[in-house]
Design a protein around this motif. Structure first.
Motif, PDB file in Angstrom:
ATOM      1  N   GLY A   1      -9.851  -1.406   1.478  1.00 61.15           N
ATOM      2  CA  GLY A   1      -9.082  -0.793   0.405  1.00 61.15           C
ATOM      3  C   GLY A   1      -9.548   0.611   0.094  1.00 61.15           C
ATOM      4  N   GLU A   2      -9.237   1.065  -1.117  1.00 60.77           N
ATOM      5  CA  GLU A   2      -9.533   2.450  -1.504  1.00 60.77           C
ATOM      6  C   GLU A   2     -11.022   2.782  -1.446  1.00 60.77           C
ATOM      7  OE1 GLU A   2      -7.527   3.827  -5.120  1.00 60.77           O
ATOM      8  OE2 GLU A   2      -6.418   1.941  -5.075  1.00 60.77           O
TER       9      GLU A   2
ATOM     10  N   THR B   1      -4.871   6.905   0.565  1.00 57.80           N
ATOM     11  CA  THR B   1      -4.249   5.581   0.599  1.00 57.80           C
ATOM     12  C   THR B   1      -4.693   4.777  -0.611  1.00 57.80           C
ATOM     13  OG1 THR B   1      -4.188   5.594   3.006  1.00 57.80           O
ATOM     14  CG2 THR B   1      -3.959   3.464   1.928  1.00 57.80           C
TER      15      THR B   1
ATOM     16  N   LEU C   1      -8.272  -6.222   1.470  1.00 59.58           N
ATOM     17  CA  LEU C   1      -8.353  -5.276   0.363  1.00 59.58           C
ATOM     18  C   LEU C   1      -9.800  -4.916   0.021  1.00 59.58           C
ATOM     19  CD1 LEU C   1      -6.875  -3.692  -1.843  1.00 59.58           C
ATOM     20  CD2 LEU C   1      -6.920  -5.749  -3.261  1.00 59.58           C
TER      21      LEU C   1
ATOM     22  N   ASN D   1       0.836  -1.194   0.000  1.00 58.70           N
ATOM     23  CA  ASN D   1       0.000   0.000   0.000  1.00 58.70           C
ATOM     24  C   ASN D   1       0.877   1.253   0.000  1.00 58.70           C
ATOM     25  OD1 ASN D   1      -3.157  -0.666   1.139  1.00 58.70           O
ATOM     26  ND2 ASN D   1      -1.624  -2.267   1.317  1.00 58.70           N
TER      27      ASN D   1
ATOM     28  N   ARG E   1       0.570   5.476   1.088  1.00 58.05           N
ATOM     29  CA  ARG E   1      -0.200   6.589   1.641  1.00 58.05           C
ATOM     30  C   ARG E   1       0.428   7.882   1.139  1.00 58.05           C
ATOM     31  NH1 ARG E   1       0.459   5.679   6.750  1.00 58.05           N
ATOM     32  NH2 ARG E   1      -1.332   4.278   6.945  1.00 58.05           N
TER      33      ARG E   1
ATOM     34  N   GLN F   1      -3.732   0.984  -3.050  1.00 63.21           N
ATOM     35  CA  GLN F   1      -3.015  -0.285  -3.137  1.00 63.21           C
ATOM     36  C   GLN F   1      -2.257  -0.403  -4.456  1.00 63.21           C
ATOM     37  OE1 GLN F   1      -6.424  -0.226  -2.040  1.00 63.21           O
ATOM     38  NE2 GLN F   1      -5.488  -0.088  -0.017  1.00 63.21           N
TER      39      GLN F   1
END
Length: 469
Positions: free
Chosen positions: A270-271, A69, A266, A58, A60, A71
Motif C-alpha cells: 500500500g501507500e 498511488t 494492502l 486504488n 494512481r 487506496q
C-alpha cells in the motif's frame, strides 16, 4: 556411542563449546525474533473468510510530473461499481480513522458535571454491511441489525470495559461530543493485531454525510472502497471500464488511473510500502543466522586438530568416512538443538521489546503446525550448513600420516577456506553496523532537527466542545 562421544567432547572442550553455543543461540534468538515479525507482516488480513475474493480500489495520481498511488478514493465508487459490473458480489466503504469525544452519564455526580468524556481516536465510519463483508466477530448483538437506525454505534470489548467497566454495554447511551446520543447495538471482539483496520468504535456512513463530508463524489481521498469479486473476473477489463466511466462523468484537475488490487496486499504494497521493511527483515534474519553459522564453522575447523588421534584410530579399525561424517554431524545437531532452545528463550524476551518499540502489540505469537515445520526445516538446514563442511574436513585426515609421525598433510588446507569465510563474516557485520549507524543518525536528525522555533515553549490546545465557543 555417537551420542555419548558427542557429549564427552562437548564437555571436555568447555570453552570452545560455550563459545559455539552462545554464538549460535544469539543467532537463533535474533532470527526467531525477526521471523515472528516476518510472519506477522505476511499474515496480515488473512483471517477474513473471503480474503481470496476481496479487492480494494486504488488510484494512481500524476501530479507535477510525479506518480502517487493511494487506496483512498471518492465515496461514490461503491455504488457505481455494483451498478456497472455484475461480477461485483458486494461492496463496503470504510473511512479513515476519526477522533471523537465520547460521553457517558456520571451516576451520582454533581449537576454541573453530568457527563464524563473520553477521547477516542480510532473511530471508523462504515457501511451497514460491514460485519457481513469483513470477518470481525460480534460478542453481543446481531450483525443483521447493525446500523439499521441512524443513532446506532458499535464498540469493541476494549472500549466497553473502558466506558462501562464490568457492566453491560448493550443498549447504553453514548454522547458524541456536545451532539447526539447513540445507542450501543453490538459489542465486537477487539480487532486482531494483524488487521489493517484497527478500531474501537464504528458509526454508520450516514454520519459523515450529516457532518458535511462529500460521500457521493468521484473526487476525494478519504474512503476505502472494498469489493468482493466473483472468481475469474477480468481485472484488466474492469479497470479500463471504470476509468472510461470516470472520464465521462468527472473532470479531474490531474491525470488519474483507477485499478483493483487484492486487499491482502494492502499492508505490504500500500501507500506506506511495508514490503521494504519486510524484505529488510527477511534479509537480516537470513544473514544473521548465516554469520552465526560461519562463526561455528570457523571455530570447529580451527579446533579440528584435537580430534586427529580419534579419527586415526577409528579409520584404522575400519570406520568409513560416511560413518565419521554422521558422527560429527550428530555432534553439531546436539549443540545446535541446545542453541535453538536457548534461542527461543532469547526471542521470547526480545520480541516483546522490539514489537512494542514499533507499536506492535501481540498478546501471544501465533505458532501453528506450519511454524514448527518451518523451525524444523531451518534447524535441519542450519545443521547441514554449519556441520557438513567441518565434518567433511575433519574426516578427511589420513591416519597413515598420523601414525608415521609426518603429521596431517591436509591440516593447513582449510586455512584458505576459513579466511574466505571470515572475510564474508566481517563484511556482513561491517555492513550491518554501518547501516545501523546511518539509520540511527537519520532518526536522531528527524527528532532533533532545528525547525526554526522552540518546541518546548509552544502550547497546543485542541478546541473541542464548549472550548470552541
Amino acid at each position: 556411542n555417537y551420542f555419548l562421544i558427542a557429549i564427552r567432547n562437548l564437555w571436555r572442550n568447555k570453552v570452545m563449546s560455550l563459545i559455539n553455543l552462545v554464538g549460535m543461540a544469539i543467532g537463533f534468538g535474533v532470527f526467531l525474533t525477526l521471523l515472528s515479525w516476518i510472519r506477522f507482516d505476511a499474515r496480515f488480513d488473512k483471517f477474513h473468510e473471503d480474503i481470496e475474493q476481496m479487492y480494494v480500489l486504488n488510484i494512481r495520481l500524476t501530479m507535477n510530473g510525479s506518480d502517487y498511488t493511494a487506496q483512498r478514493t471518492g465515496g461514490i465508487y461503491s455504488r457505481v461499481m455494483e451498478e456497472l459490473f455484475p461480477r461485483v458480489e458486494s461492496s463496503c466503504r470504510v473511512s479513515l480513522p476519526m477522533e471523537f469525544e465520547m460521553g457517558i452519564p456520571v451516576e451520582g455526580a454533581d449537576v454541573d458535571v453530568p457527563m464524563k468524556y473520553y477521547d477516542e481516536r480510532e473511530v471508523l465510519m462504515v457501511d451497514s454491511n460491514f460485519f457481513d463483508y469483513f470477518t470481525f466477530p460480534l460478542l453481543e448483538g446481531d450483525p443483521e441489525q447493525v446500523f439499521t437506525a441512524r443513532d446506532q454505534i458499535v464498540i469493541t470489548e476494549r472500549l466497553a470495559k473502558k466506558l462501562f467497566g464490568e457492566k453491560t454495554a448493550m443498549n447504553r447511551q453514548i454522547r458524541i461530543g456536545e451532539g447526539d446520543y447513540f445507542t450501543v447495538v453490538a459489542v465486537a471482539e477487539d480487532p486482531p493485531a494483524a488487521s489493517t483496520y484497527q478500531f474501537n468504535a464504528l458509526l454508520g456512513f450516514h454520519v459523515l454525510e450529516e457532518m458535511g463530508y462529500p460521500v457521493n463524489s468521484y473526487g476525494g481521498t478519504m474512503y476505502f472502497n472494498h469489493f468482493k469479486l466473483a472468481e475469474g473476473t477480468d481485472l484488466v477489463a474492469m479497470d479500463e471500464a471504470i476509468n472510461k466511466h470516470v472520464e465521462e462523468n468527472f473532470d479531474a484537475d490531474f491525470d488519474t488511473w483507477l485499478f483493483m488490487d487484492r486487499f491482502d496486499r494492502l499492508h505490504l504494497h500500500g501507500e506506506y510500502k511495508g514490503v521494504v521493511g519486510y524484505l529488510m527483515n527477511l534479509i537480516m534474519a537470513i544473514v544473521i543466522l548465516l554469520i552465526a553459522s560461519i562463526n561455528y564453522i570457523n571455530l570447529t575447523t580451527a579446533s579440528s586438530s584435537q580430534r586427529i588421534k580419534e579419527i586415526a584410530i577409528r579409520k584404522s579399525t575400519g570406520a568409513s568416512k560416511r560413518q565419521l561424517v554422521f558422527q560429527f554431524l550428530n555432534e553439531s545437531y546436539i549443540l545446535l538443538f541446545l542453541a535453538l532452545y536457548m534461542g527461543f528463550f532469547i526471542s521470547e524476551h526480545l520480541s516483546g521489546s522490539v514489537f512494542r518499540y514499533f507499536n506492535i502489540y501481540l498478546d501471544t505469537i501465533p505458532r501453528g503446525l506450519d511454524y514448527w515445520m518451518l523451525i524444523a526445516g531451518v534447524y535441519l538446514l542450519t545443521g547441514l550448513l554449519a556441520g557438513l563442511y567441518p565434518s567433511l574436513k575433519i574426516t578427511g585426515f589420513e591416519p597413515l600420516a598420523f601414525f608415521t609421525g609426518k603429521g596431517p598433510r591436509n591440516l593447513s588446507s582449510g586455512r584458505r577456506s576459513r579466511r574466505v569465510l571470515i572475510v564474508f563474516q566481517f563484511a556482513f557485520s561491517i555492513f550491518f553496523i554501518t547501516a545501523s549507524i546511518f539509520i540511527i543518525r537519520q532518526f536522531t536528525h528527524m527528532r532533533e532537527a532545528d525547525l526554526g522555533f522552540n518546541r518546548e515553549d509552544v502550547l497546543y490546545i485542541r478546541t473541542k466542545g464548549k472550548v470552541w465557543d
